[in-house]
Write an enzyme that holds these catalytic residues in place. Sequence first.
Site: not given
Ligand code: FE2
Ligand code: FE2
Length: 272
Positions: A8, A39-40, A67-68, A155, A180, A182
């Site tokens: 991520d 995603e981030n 999820n983001h 994830h 996810h 991190h």
């Molecule tokens: Fe993430």
């Molecule tokens: Fe995530």
Amino acid sequence: MRLLFIGDVVGRSGREAVAAVLPGLRTGLRLDLTVVNAENASHGFGLAPDMAEALFAAGADVLTLGNHAWDRKEIIPYIADHPRLLRPLNYPPGTPGAGAVVVDVADGRRALVAQAMGRLFVDPLDCPFRGTAELLSRHRLGAGGTVQAVLIDFHAEASSEKMAFAHTFDGQASLIVGTHTHCPSADHQILPGGTGFQSDAGMSGDYDSVIGMQKEGAASRFWRKMPGERLNPAEGEATVCGVFVETADATGLARRIEPLRLGGRLSQAVPE
Ligand SMILES: [Fe+2]
Ligand SMILES: [Fe+2]
């Protein structure tokens, strides 16, 4: 085949670090396939199209979300036109984009890249196990199969779900790597069936933070139990985190797995 997965990417610090090191890693590790979870990338929440373009330009072959996925709305029309940007395959039918792609790799080889999302402590989507089993029934690995490598980004929050997922598909993938949380886990290994596995790749961001976000605001949310100001990404030097796998072309299975932790605060680990 030589595969690199990078976890991520968080905010500007993560984006700049990945863009700076990826070209060198591609040549230094003689990579055939590079996959980056993004995603981030946009201030910690989602991915903007120009950031996707920058990561592709730096050498990412495929980008994954999580999820983001939809935090930056502009990515919704973009994903429909860019099959190398993936969102989890177990979103409801009709969701824009796709959860898997087959890409051409050097020397006429092909690789399947996919992402699924867990259901424990995150949004409950369709069953990731059933969705992945269905996908892998159409893409067989190794001699006589349709692809020479299979890389799956799972994830999910819970290590238990990640390990259960990896063992379920052991022998059908070259690498199953979690994202996810991190935080890079130290459980990278080759499972008995030959699948490389690490329950979390870790983030590519500033580790003087709370999972990539500035620590003061994030910490006070926990101990004051009051809504704080908007969370912002930490801006110190990022550690680029991921995992490297070398596969045997005859089987498509892993024969070596090594963690990557490059730059920033974490203890350094660079595959040979
Ligand atoms: Fe993430
Ligand atoms: Fe995530």
